[in-house]
Design an enzyme around this catalytic site. Structure first.
Site, PDB file in Angstrom:
ATOM      1  N   GLY A 158      43.645 -49.083   1.169  1.00 13.83           N
ATOM      2  CA  GLY A 158      42.242 -48.506   1.171  1.00 13.83           C
ATOM      3  C   GLY A 158      40.997 -49.306   2.532  1.00 13.83           C
TER       4      GLY A 158
ATOM      5  CE  LYS B 189      50.919 -54.672  -3.725  1.00 16.36           C
ATOM      6  NZ  LYS B 189      51.196 -53.452  -2.443  1.00 16.36           N
TER       7      LYS B 189
END
Length: 261
Positions: free
Chosen positions: A190, A102
Site C-alpha cells: 500500500g 515471507k
C-alpha cells in the site's frame, strides 16, 4: 554497538527498508533500484521469478547475488495453505536450506487481500517444519497477535491493498498491533511514496516492505533513493519523539519575555 538495532529472527539487519523484485522493466533496472534503496533484505516471488528452477532463462540471482543480499522467498500468487507450503519448500531446496521466508496467502485475485484462515494454517505448518516465517496479514490486531503466538518472526500488516499506493488507511489498527507485538512489525503493501514510508516509521513500525511504489514510479531508481531517506527520517522522528499536538492553541517559537517595547 548499534544504538537502534533492527533484528529479524535474532539477526541484525542494517536497512529497515525491504524491497521486492517484481514489475521492473528488466533485471538491470531491478539491480540499480535495489542498490539505490540500500536494502539488505530482498523478497522474491518464487512462482514468478527464476532463481534457478528454469535453467534456460535469465536468473535473478545473477543481479541480486545471495552473497550480497538476504533473499526472502515469498508465496505471491498462492491462494491456499497447501500451495504456499509447497512453494516455500521448493525455495528452500533451490536456496540450499534457506529458512527465512515471507508467507502470504491471498483470498481474492482482485483485491489481493489476505486469506487469514489459510495464512494461519500455512504459518503453523511452516513453523513446525523449521521455517522462520515473516507473515503478510490483515491489519486485524487479534490475527496479528495469533500469528506471533504461533511463532512468526515478523508481523507484516497491510497499510492498504497491494499495489494500490493508497498509503496507511488505518493508523489506529497499526498502532494497536505495534503496541502489542514483541516481534518486528513491518508495513507491507500500500505504500505509494516516501511520505507514506515515513509515516509508517513514525508510528513505530520496525520497517517497511515495498515493491510497486518503486518499480512503477516514473524514475524507479530515484524513488528507491527517496524511499531509503523516508524510512530513515521516519525512524529518527519516532526515536526523537514528536512535540504534543495543541488543538486551537499557538505557541511562539521565539521568547516572549524581554521584548523591546
Amino acid at each position: 554497538m548499534n544504538p537502534d538495532p533492527f533484528l529479524i529472527a535474532g539477526k541484525p539487519v542494517r536497512s529497515r527498508l525491504l524491497v521486492g523484485t517484481g514489475k521492473y522493466a528488466d533485471f538491470e533496472q531491478t539491480r540499480k533500484a535495489i542498490e539505490a534503496s540500500g536494502a539488505e533484505i530482498v523478497t522474491v516471488a518464487i512462482r514468478r521469478t527464476n532463481i534457478g528452477q528454469n535453467p534456460n532463462e535469465p536468473n535473478l540471482l545473477d543481479v541480486i547475488p545471495p552473497s550480497r543480499y538476504t533473499l526472502l522467498p515469498n508465496t505471491a500468487g498462492c491462494y491456499t495453505a497447501q500451495d504456499a507450503v509447497r512453494t516455500l519448500r521448493l525455495a528452500r531446496e533451490l536456496l540450499d536450506g534457506h529458512s527465512l521466508v515471507k508467507l502470504e496467502v491471498l483470498g481474492d485475485p482482485h483485491t489481493l487481500f489476505p486469506n487469514m484462515v489459510e495464512t494461519l494454517a500455512a504459518a503453523e505448518t511452516l513453523i513446525r517444519d523449521g521455517f522462520q516465517v515473516m507473515v503478510y496479514c490483515s491489519d486485524d490486531p487479534i490475527m496479528a497477535k495469533r500469528l506471533e503466538e504461533l511463532g512468526c518472526v515478523a508481523i507484516m500488516p497491510l497499510a492498504s491493498l497491494i499495489g494500490s499506493g493508497m498509503g496507511i488507511l488505518n493508523p489506529w489498527n497499526l498502532g494497536i498491533i505495534i503496541d502489542n507485538a514483541r516481534v518486528p512489525v513491518i508495513v507491507d503493501a500500500g505504500v505509494g511514496t516516501a511520505s507514506d514510508a515515513a509515516i509508517a516509521m513514525e508510528l513505530g513500525c520496525a520497517g517497511v516492505l515495498m515493491n510497486t511504489a518503486i518499480a512503477l514510479a516514473k524514475d524507479p531508481i530515484l524513488m528507491a533513493s527517496a524511499m531509503k531517506k523516508g524510512v530513515e527520517a521516519g525512524r529518527e522522528a519516532f526515536l526523537a519523539g514528536r512535540m504534543p499536538k495543541k488543538t486551537y492553541q499557538a505557541s511562539p517559537s521565539s521568547p516572549t519575555s524581554g521584548m523591546i517595547r
